[in-house]
Design a protein around this motif. Structure first.
Motif, mmCIF file in Angstrom:
data_model
loop_
_atom_site.group_PDB
_atom_site.id
_atom_site.type_symbol
_atom_site.label_atom_id
_atom_site.label_comp_id
_atom_site.label_asym_id
_atom_site.label_seq_id
_atom_site.Cartn_x
_atom_site.Cartn_y
_atom_site.Cartn_z
ATOM 1 N N PRO A 1 41.872 45.585 -5.729
ATOM 2 C CA PRO A 1 42.535 45.202 -6.985
ATOM 3 C C PRO A 1 43.549 46.256 -7.438
ATOM 4 C CG PRO A 1 40.209 45.691 -7.354
ATOM 5 C CD PRO A 1 40.441 45.788 -5.888
ATOM 6 N N ILE A 2 44.588 45.775 -8.086
ATOM 7 C CA ILE A 2 45.610 46.677 -8.621
ATOM 8 C C ILE A 2 45.048 47.318 -9.889
ATOM 9 C CG2 ILE A 2 47.909 46.810 -9.640
ATOM 10 C CD1 ILE A 2 48.663 44.410 -7.886
ATOM 11 N N SER A 3 44.984 48.624 -9.870
ATOM 12 C CA SER A 3 44.525 49.370 -11.037
ATOM 13 C C SER A 3 45.227 50.721 -11.036
ATOM 14 C CB SER A 3 43.002 49.560 -10.999
ATOM 15 O OG SER A 3 42.644 50.464 -9.975
ATOM 16 N N ASN B 1 43.688 52.968 -8.316
ATOM 17 C CA ASN B 1 44.074 52.597 -6.952
ATOM 18 C C ASN B 1 45.528 52.972 -6.676
ATOM 19 O OD1 ASN B 1 41.518 51.639 -6.569
ATOM 20 N ND2 ASN B 1 42.060 49.494 -6.809
ATOM 21 N N ARG B 2 46.382 52.765 -7.656
ATOM 22 C CA ARG B 2 47.789 53.161 -7.496
ATOM 23 C C ARG B 2 47.911 54.665 -7.341
ATOM 24 N NH1 ARG B 2 51.739 49.271 -10.941
ATOM 25 N NH2 ARG B 2 50.706 47.342 -10.366
ATOM 26 N N ARG C 1 41.208 43.120 0.190
ATOM 27 C CA ARG C 1 42.187 43.197 -0.897
ATOM 28 C C ARG C 1 41.592 44.075 -1.987
ATOM 29 N NH1 ARG C 1 46.531 39.963 -2.355
ATOM 30 N NH2 ARG C 1 46.021 38.637 -0.582
ATOM 31 N N ARG D 1 49.797 56.513 -4.354
ATOM 32 C CA ARG D 1 50.877 57.469 -4.640
ATOM 33 C C ARG D 1 50.580 58.833 -4.044
ATOM 34 N NH1 ARG D 1 51.108 55.252 -9.896
ATOM 35 N NH2 ARG D 1 49.875 57.008 -10.628
#
Length: 111
Positions: A48-50, A53-54, A46, A58
């Protein structure tokens, strides 16, 4: 195979060299996943959403279009998406544990 890369304004810091490295990791991960039995797939971590990372996700999304359009069934689509997830982990330098490898077992008694 030439792929069109669309970069959002948030991603304008990425240079084409970085995108080519990402494309290379994506292609390598998809090819390895296609030739790998399901039982031998690495376990995905997993991430982390950051924002960073996005940005990676994208940037990879438009690269996936060519693979997904050529996909002929759900199993092949699964292989492509799993390969993309592996590529994201590798781009973010996450070390993936291989399936079937001994893992540290808990000595706790199950509830």
């Amino acid at each position: 195979m030439d792929l069109l890369v669309v970069v959002d304004s948030d991603d304008d810091k990425m240079v084409s060299h970085e995108l080519e490295q990402m494309r290379s990791k994506l292609e390598e991960a998809i090819l390895k996943t296609r030739s790998m039995p399901f039982e031998n797939r690495p376990r995905l971590l997993r991430i982390p959403i950051s924002g960073q990372n996005r940005s990676v996700v994208r940037s990879l999304n438009p690269m996936l279009v060519t693979y997904l359009e050529a996909s002929q069934d759900l199993c092949e689509t699964d292989l492509i998406l799993f390969g993309a997830a592996v590529a994201v982990c590798r781009i973010k330098c996450a070390k993936l544990p291989m399936a079937g490898c001994a893992t540290k077992q808990s000595r706790a008694i199950p509830a």
